[in-house]
Design an enzyme around this catalytic site. Structure first.
Site, PDB file in Angstrom:
ATOM      1  N   ASP A  26       0.830  -1.211   0.000  1.00  0.00           N
ATOM      2  CA  ASP A  26       0.000   0.000   0.000  1.00  0.00           C
ATOM      3  C   ASP A  26       0.868   1.265   0.000  1.00  0.00           C
ATOM      4  OD1 ASP A  26      -2.354   1.433  -0.014  1.00  0.00           O
ATOM      5  OD2 ASP A  26      -2.612   1.365   2.167  1.00  0.00           O
ATOM      6  N   HIS A  43       2.066   3.229  -9.006  1.00  0.00           N
ATOM      7  CA  HIS A  43       1.817   1.807  -9.278  1.00  0.00           C
ATOM      8  C   HIS A  43       2.962   1.223 -10.102  1.00  0.00           C
ATOM      9  CE1 HIS A  43      -1.994   2.305  -7.455  1.00  0.00           C
ATOM     10  NE2 HIS A  43      -2.577   2.938  -8.447  1.00  0.00           N
ATOM     11  N   GLU A  73     -12.482  -4.640  -3.424  1.00  0.00           N
ATOM     12  CA  GLU A  73     -13.037  -3.297  -3.201  1.00  0.00           C
ATOM     13  C   GLU A  73     -12.400  -2.246  -4.125  1.00  0.00           C
ATOM     14  OE1 GLU A  73     -12.118  -5.400  -0.606  1.00  0.00           O
ATOM     15  OE2 GLU A  73     -14.231  -5.932  -0.385  1.00  0.00           O
ATOM     16  N   ARG A  77     -12.509   2.401  -7.382  1.00  0.00           N
ATOM     17  CA  ARG A  77     -11.628   3.514  -7.773  1.00  0.00           C
ATOM     18  C   ARG A  77     -12.041   4.098  -9.115  1.00  0.00           C
ATOM     19  NH1 ARG A  77      -5.610   2.567  -5.473  1.00  0.00           N
ATOM     20  NH2 ARG A  77      -6.282   1.964  -3.387  1.00  0.00           N
ATOM     21  N   LEU A 137      10.722 -20.525  -4.840  1.00  0.00           N
ATOM     22  CA  LEU A 137       9.736 -19.648  -4.196  1.00  0.00           C
ATOM     23  C   LEU A 137       8.356 -19.771  -4.853  1.00  0.00           C
ATOM     24  CD1 LEU A 137       9.171 -17.113  -2.299  1.00  0.00           C
ATOM     25  CD2 LEU A 137       9.725 -15.724  -4.305  1.00  0.00           C
ATOM     26  N   SER A 199      -7.947  -4.813   5.530  1.00  0.00           N
ATOM     27  CA  SER A 199      -8.592  -4.521   4.240  1.00  0.00           C
ATOM     28  C   SER A 199      -9.053  -5.775   3.491  1.00  0.00           C
ATOM     29  CB  SER A 199      -7.668  -3.685   3.340  1.00  0.00           C
ATOM     30  OG  SER A 199      -7.371  -2.457   3.954  1.00  0.00           O
TER      31      SER A 199
END
Ligand code: IPE
Ligand code: IPE
Ligand code: MG
Length: 259
Positions: A26, A43, A73, A77, A137, A199
């Site tokens: 965030d 971003h 959610e 935006r 990974l 969130s």
């Protein structure tokens, strides 16, 4: 399907590197705003931080990295930002998949795919398929993901498969249907950007995860910041309901007294 025992039932080692790190990435928008740039630049820079985080996990021996890229959610935006994020996701997959594969990384994507366009869905599938046999990974990207969606989806699918369990199913019955069924529950949760909330991220899986919050904005979250989070984790005492004395006595599994 392999499922691992819940960490609310067996105690993972607390003083070693976390097996599974989950991150809410965030603060991209604020990072850009501080630099008088449009939010989307944040971003874009955030992708660099993700690359760094993947590298840090590989170097430190973290087995699973799960990142929240787009929440259920986030459709709220502005349309322009949502469509930028969708095309950034597509571009990132196209650009990075070969190098992920080369580095033996397995890519998984969790979330509700029904709102993504065909091209994105196909690219996601191809990326997962290409890396499915990799043994290094495990990088999981949560896209159009919500913790409540995950639990509801798991319950619905379980009941479709095994209607006879409708009133009797257990946590163990449900676990294989949850998005993260193949991974141990996160040991360490990191949220950058200063907010102290979950969130709607992995609500079920975070039950006993150690939480780490930092004001550092995601595009500025580098290797040093990652190591700070790991160091904080390694100082925690994970008790899972037991007392400190019990743990010091070396009790690593649930005692005879039932929870
Ligand atoms: C996180 O950064 C990225 C996504 C939610 C896609 P934000 O875009 O939420 O950045 P802030 O919180 O507005 O700074
Ligand atoms: C959470 O970030 C989701 C992602 C990082 C993808 P948000 O910035 O959207 O979270 P809230 O809505 O402010 O809590
Ligand atoms: Mg935010």
């Amino acid at each position: 399907m392999t499922t691992l025992p819940s960490s609310t039932r067996t105690i993972p080692d607390a003083d070693s590197i976390p097996r599974h790190v989950a991150i809410i990435m965030d603060g991209n928008g604020r990072w850009a705003k501080q630099r008088f740039m449009p939010r989307i630049m944040g971003h874009q820079r955030g992708v660099e931080s993700l690359r760094d985080a993947v590298r840090s996990c590989r170097d430190l021996g973290v087995g699973y990295l799960t990142v929240f890229a787009f929440s259920s959610e986030n459709w709220r935006r502005p349309v322009d930002e949502v469509s930028f994020l969708m095309s950034l996701f597509l571009k990132m997959l196209e650009r990075e998949i070969a190098s992920l594969h080369k580095n033996n990384i397995r890519l998984k994507i969790i979330g509700d795919r029904s709102r993504f366009d065909d091209k994105l869905c196909q690219t996601m599938l191809a990326a997962e398929k290409l890396t499915v046999a990799n043994t290094g990974l495990v990088l999981t990207i949560a896209a159009n993901y919500g913790g409540r969606w995950d639990v509801m989806h798991a319950v619905h699918t379980l009941l479709q498969d095994k209607p006879e369990l409708a009133t009797t199913f257990s946590e163990e019955d449900l676990r294989p249907y949850l998005s993260m069924s193949g991974a141990p529950e996160p040991d360490l949760f990191i949220r950058t950007g200063g907010e102290k909330r979950i969130s709607n991220f992995m609500l079920w899986q975070l039950a006993y995860t150690e939480l780490y919050f930092t004001d550092t904005l995601w595009p500025a979250f580098d290797r040093q910041e990652f190591e700070k989070a790991i160091a904080s984790y390694m100082q925690r005492e994970r008790r899972f309901g037991r007392t400190s004395d019990q743990l010091q006595g070396g009790q690593k599994t649930l005692g005879v007294t039932r929870a």
